[in-house]
Design a protein around this motif. Structure first.
Motif, mmCIF file in Angstrom:
data_model
loop_
_atom_site.group_PDB
_atom_site.id
_atom_site.type_symbol
_atom_site.label_atom_id
_atom_site.label_comp_id
_atom_site.label_asym_id
_atom_site.label_seq_id
_atom_site.Cartn_x
_atom_site.Cartn_y
_atom_site.Cartn_z
ATOM 1 N N GLU A 388 0.848 -1.188 0.000
ATOM 2 C CA GLU A 388 0.000 0.000 0.000
ATOM 3 C C GLU A 388 0.888 1.244 0.000
ATOM 4 O O GLU A 388 1.780 1.355 -0.836
ATOM 5 C CB GLU A 388 -0.990 -0.059 1.167
ATOM 6 N N GLU A 389 0.720 2.153 0.967
ATOM 7 C CA GLU A 389 1.515 3.391 0.909
ATOM 8 C C GLU A 389 2.833 3.289 1.662
ATOM 9 O O GLU A 389 3.601 4.252 1.721
ATOM 10 C CB GLU A 389 0.700 4.570 1.475
ATOM 11 N N TYR A 390 3.156 2.123 2.235
ATOM 12 C CA TYR A 390 4.337 1.983 3.084
ATOM 13 C C TYR A 390 5.510 1.336 2.343
ATOM 14 O O TYR A 390 5.328 0.448 1.511
ATOM 15 C CB TYR A 390 4.003 1.161 4.325
ATOM 16 N N SER A 391 6.718 1.772 2.706
ATOM 17 C CA SER A 391 7.940 1.227 2.119
ATOM 18 C C SER A 391 8.425 0.032 2.946
ATOM 19 O O SER A 391 8.479 0.108 4.176
ATOM 20 C CB SER A 391 9.038 2.297 2.079
ATOM 21 N N ILE A 392 8.785 -1.040 2.250
ATOM 22 C CA ILE A 392 9.261 -2.264 2.899
ATOM 23 C C ILE A 392 10.652 -2.583 2.352
ATOM 24 O O ILE A 392 10.787 -3.048 1.219
ATOM 25 C CB ILE A 392 8.311 -3.453 2.640
ATOM 26 N N PRO A 393 11.718 -2.311 3.125
ATOM 27 C CA PRO A 393 13.074 -2.587 2.642
ATOM 28 C C PRO A 393 13.327 -4.088 2.457
ATOM 29 O O PRO A 393 12.694 -4.930 3.101
ATOM 30 C CB PRO A 393 13.975 -2.031 3.752
ATOM 31 N N LYS A 394 14.249 -4.420 1.583
ATOM 32 C CA LYS A 394 14.641 -5.810 1.349
ATOM 33 C C LYS A 394 15.065 -6.459 2.675
ATOM 34 O O LYS A 394 15.754 -5.854 3.491
ATOM 35 C CB LYS A 394 15.804 -5.868 0.365
ATOM 36 N N GLY A 395 14.638 -7.694 2.879
ATOM 37 C CA GLY A 395 14.997 -8.436 4.092
ATOM 38 C C GLY A 395 14.041 -8.255 5.249
ATOM 39 O O GLY A 395 14.136 -8.971 6.247
ATOM 40 N N THR A 396 13.098 -7.302 5.147
ATOM 41 C CA THR A 396 12.132 -7.075 6.230
ATOM 42 C C THR A 396 11.273 -8.320 6.441
ATOM 43 O O THR A 396 10.789 -8.925 5.482
ATOM 44 C CB THR A 396 11.214 -5.880 5.897
ATOM 45 N N MET A 397 11.094 -8.704 7.692
ATOM 46 C CA MET A 397 10.227 -9.833 8.007
ATOM 47 C C MET A 397 8.759 -9.418 7.860
ATOM 48 O O MET A 397 8.353 -8.364 8.354
ATOM 49 C CB MET A 397 10.488 -10.335 9.422
ATOM 50 N N VAL A 398 7.979 -10.269 7.208
ATOM 51 C CA VAL A 398 6.565 -9.999 6.963
ATOM 52 C C VAL A 398 5.769 -11.256 7.303
ATOM 53 O O VAL A 398 6.155 -12.365 6.939
ATOM 54 C CB VAL A 398 6.309 -9.618 5.491
ATOM 55 N N ALA A 399 4.667 -11.073 8.031
ATOM 56 C CA ALA A 399 3.830 -12.215 8.402
ATOM 57 C C ALA A 399 2.364 -11.889 8.172
ATOM 58 O O ALA A 399 1.872 -10.865 8.641
ATOM 59 C CB ALA A 399 4.061 -12.600 9.858
ATOM 60 N N GLY A 400 1.684 -12.763 7.445
ATOM 61 C CA GLY A 400 0.244 -12.654 7.302
ATOM 62 C C GLY A 400 -0.419 -13.264 8.527
ATOM 63 O O GLY A 400 -0.220 -14.447 8.824
ATOM 64 N N ASN A 401 -1.169 -12.484 9.262
ATOM 65 C CA ASN A 401 -1.831 -12.954 10.479
ATOM 66 C C ASN A 401 -3.029 -13.816 10.083
ATOM 67 O O ASN A 401 -4.115 -13.306 9.807
ATOM 68 C CB ASN A 401 -2.263 -11.746 11.316
ATOM 69 N N LEU A 402 -2.834 -15.147 10.045
ATOM 70 C CA LEU A 402 -3.904 -16.033 9.596
ATOM 71 C C LEU A 402 -5.093 -16.024 10.544
ATOM 72 O O LEU A 402 -6.206 -16.339 10.135
ATOM 73 C CB LEU A 402 -3.372 -17.458 9.415
ATOM 74 N N THR A 403 -4.877 -15.672 11.805
ATOM 75 C CA THR A 403 -6.003 -15.522 12.727
ATOM 76 C C THR A 403 -6.957 -14.459 12.205
ATOM 77 O O THR A 403 -8.180 -14.627 12.229
ATOM 78 C CB THR A 403 -5.502 -15.133 14.131
ATOM 79 N N SER A 404 -6.403 -13.365 11.705
ATOM 80 C CA SER A 404 -7.238 -12.266 11.200
ATOM 81 C C SER A 404 -7.946 -12.651 9.904
ATOM 82 O O SER A 404 -8.950 -12.030 9.538
ATOM 83 C CB SER A 404 -6.377 -11.018 10.964
ATOM 84 N N VAL A 405 -7.436 -13.670 9.209
ATOM 85 C CA VAL A 405 -8.067 -14.149 7.969
ATOM 86 C C VAL A 405 -9.178 -15.145 8.300
ATOM 87 O O VAL A 405 -10.305 -15.027 7.827
ATOM 88 C CB VAL A 405 -7.024 -14.802 7.041
ATOM 89 N N LEU A 406 -8.859 -16.125 9.127
ATOM 90 C CA LEU A 406 -9.811 -17.190 9.442
ATOM 91 C C LEU A 406 -10.935 -16.724 10.350
ATOM 92 O O LEU A 406 -11.955 -17.415 10.477
ATOM 93 C CB LEU A 406 -9.062 -18.365 10.086
ATOM 94 N N PHE A 407 -10.737 -15.563 10.990
ATOM 95 C CA PHE A 407 -11.782 -15.002 11.858
ATOM 96 C C PHE A 407 -12.188 -13.598 11.394
ATOM 97 O O PHE A 407 -12.687 -12.803 12.190
ATOM 98 C CB PHE A 407 -11.288 -14.959 13.312
ATOM 99 N N ASP A 408 -11.977 -13.314 10.137
ATOM 100 C CA ASP A 408 -12.275 -11.998 9.566
ATOM 101 C C ASP A 408 -13.788 -11.746 9.605
ATOM 102 O O ASP A 408 -14.578 -12.465 8.972
ATOM 103 C CB ASP A 408 -11.769 -11.949 8.118
ATOM 104 N N LYS A 409 -14.191 -10.713 10.326
ATOM 105 C CA LYS A 409 -15.615 -10.437 10.513
ATOM 106 C C LYS A 409 -16.306 -10.026 9.217
ATOM 107 O O LYS A 409 -17.535 -10.105 9.117
ATOM 108 C CB LYS A 409 -15.804 -9.346 11.579
ATOM 109 N N THR A 410 -15.545 -9.576 8.247
ATOM 110 C CA THR A 410 -16.147 -9.192 6.966
ATOM 111 C C THR A 410 -16.282 -10.382 6.012
ATOM 112 O O THR A 410 -16.870 -10.252 4.937
ATOM 113 C CB THR A 410 -15.314 -8.093 6.276
ATOM 114 N N GLU A 411 -15.712 -11.532 6.394
ATOM 115 C CA GLU A 411 -15.736 -12.702 5.519
ATOM 116 C C GLU A 411 -16.568 -13.859 6.077
ATOM 117 O O GLU A 411 -17.041 -14.705 5.316
ATOM 118 C CB GLU A 411 -14.310 -13.202 5.274
ATOM 119 N N TRP A 412 -16.726 -13.924 7.404
ATOM 120 C CA TRP A 412 -17.406 -15.052 8.034
ATOM 121 C C TRP A 412 -18.633 -14.563 8.792
ATOM 122 O O TRP A 412 -18.571 -13.564 9.507
ATOM 123 C CB TRP A 412 -16.461 -15.786 8.984
#
Length: 499
Positions: A388-412
């Motif tokens: 999106e609007e944020y800069s992510i330098p090479k090597g930065t650790m990134v994690a998709g929070n699967l809790t927020s996906v599997l319990f997403d109030k807009t999806e379930w």
């Protein structure tokens, strides 16, 4: 010569100054080293050295990340004993980054604990060219040995029968199901990787399974995180974290022994399993060392498959039986459907899945609610990029929070409730959900997804065909959990009553 009070004062001032200077210097170095880059995602204020650890409870970490998202937005950063981690929240953002920008986030980070145990070996921890070659080879080999085919299904059917026999031996008395589920699930991957299954009573097999369980808990502990912050200090400091290296050494020795046994009688014209195929492949890649086809890499690739092929599926089934004793009315509906479609004269088959929509929906809901890998396996940016609007330098650790996906109030519809209806349409037919992402997504999606799906369906439907699971007399089932490297239920007991 007598020491004057003035001289003592000067000595004290010198010592005090040195200590203060050292403290200020260390604080400055820590600030500069872990200072957030320009235009970086927002996040909670940090303290020197410990970052945000004071804001989180390890046991509720996955839940508290959701609270951070409410305050800082769906993309934020935290610092837990080390480098900053960018956390992605919600199905739409995780899909955008992991799938649409998948090439930008296909690496694994250089984490001290991982580096000191596995290095850059295997399929899970490797990057770049070696990772691509090892993942390609693992997928093609698993397919050749029956992934998605009848030959593998018959192997799982056999293990279902061994498991049912072992459960019957409990004679309806209370027992902890985790041990037997571990044995059954692990044997499926053992046949694919090592070319053999183990008796449930085999002492070495039990030691290996216990080793996996201990590693899952220790690597996700506070000491595991501390190691990643102060690796030089923690390498020599006594404590439970030192056991991690002993446990890994045990696993590595087992793998090397199996490889040595295969080298003695490997037939290039008739490979028996993954190890044989790898040994044969080594000859083809002997002039390309960067591809990783060597004995040391074979050792860790083997352990990756063994570890991942055991832990997550067995934990999911452990959650599954817990939900069945917690919600007996759902268990009864699954059994009624299996009785109507399959009957009792034969085992459920993968071909029955489309005709068992409610059973299939329950299995999917177990995976959603079980949430085995709440934060997924952390990835790293392969280059300087942007989310999106944020800069992510090479090597930065990134994690998709699967809790927020599997319990997403807009999806379930009812995200916090166990509701198989999430996967059923108005006519009772099974329906896929895009936000169902327990195997992750994108370039690093779980390579054993197809195998895990087959195992979960066959084991679960076979068990409910043969048994009714109940809590021990007078015991109310609890959904309490343990959060280590995976999210698993606390040990519990149940009774398996033959039908």
């Amino acid at each position: 010569m007598a020491v004057t009070p003035l001289f003592q004062l000067l000595q004290w001032v010198d010592v005090t100054s040195a200590v203060l200077f050292s403290c200020v210097f260390l604080l400055l170095v820590e600030y500069l080293w872990n200072k957030a880059p320009r235009n970086f995602p927002p996040g909670p204020p940090t303290l020197p050295f410990i970052g945000n650890i004071h804001r989180f409870s390890i046991g509720k970490f996955h839940i508290q990340l959701g609270e951070c998202a409410e305050k800082y937005g769906n993309i934020f950063n935290i610092q837990i004993f080390g480098p900053r981690l960018v956390v992605l929240n919600g199905y739409k953002l995780v899909k955008k980054v992991y799938v649409d920008q998948g090439n930008d986030y296909a690496d694994r980070p250089n984490v001290p604990m991982l580096r000191d145990t596995v290095g850059d070996k295997g399929v899970v921890a490797s990057n770049g060219y070696a990772w691509k070659q090892q993942r390609r080879f693992a997928l093609s080999t698993l397919r050749n040995f029956g992934l998605g085919k009848k030959s593998l299904e018959s192997s799982i059917h056999l293990e279902c029968r061994y498991l049912a026999e072992a459960i019957s031996n409990e004679q309806g008395k209370p027992y902890d199901p985790r041990l037997l589920l571990n044995c059954a699930v692990s044997n499926v991957i053992c046949v694919l990787v090592f070319g053999e299954r183990f008796e449930y009573s085999d002492s070495e097999f039990q030691i290996l399974l216990n080793t996996i369980n201990q590693l899952v808990l220790l690597e996700g502990s506070v000491l595991g995180h501390l190691y990643n912050t102060f690796p030089r200090l923690m390498r020599i400091a006594p404590g439970p974290h030192q056991k991690i290296f002993t446990l890994w050494d045990r696993m590595v020795k087992f793998s090397h022994r199996k490889i040595a046994e295969h080298k003695v009688d490997c037939d290039p014209a008739n490979p028996r399993d993954y190890i044989d195929c790898f040994l044969i492949e080594m000859e083809k890649w002997k002039d390309d060392k960067a591809a990783g086809f060597d004995i040391e890499n074979l050792c860790f690739c083997t352990l990756d498959l063994f570890f991942a092929g055991t832990e997550t599926t067995a934990t999911t089934l452990t959650w599954g039986l817990l939900y069945m004793i917690k919600y007996p009315e759902i268990q009864a509906k699954v059994q009624a459907e299996i009785d109507q479609v399959v009957g009792s004269a034969r085992q459920p088959s993968v071909t029955d899945r489309d005709n068992l929509p409610y059973t299939n929906a329950v299995i999917h809901e177990i995976q959603r609610m079980g949430n085995i890998l709440p934060l997924n396996v952390v990835r790293a940016a392969t280059k300087d990029t942007q989310i999106e609007e944020y800069s992510i330098p090479k090597g930065t650790m990134v994690a998709g929070n699967l809790t927020s996906v599997l319990f997403d109030k807009t999806e379930w519809e009812t995200p916090d409730s166990f509701n198989p209806g999430h996967f059923l349409d108005s006519n009772g037919n099974f329906r896929k959900r895009e936000a169902f992402m327990p195997f992750s997504a994108g370039k690093r999606v779980c390579l054993g997804e197809q195998l895990a799906r087959m195992e979960l369906f066959l084991f679960f439907s076979s068990l409910l065909q043969r048994f009714t699971f109940k809590p021990p007399e007078g015991v109310e089932p609890s959904l309490d959990y343990i959060l280590g490297a995976t999210h698993s239920p606390k040990p519990y007991k149940l009774c398996a009553v033959p039908r």
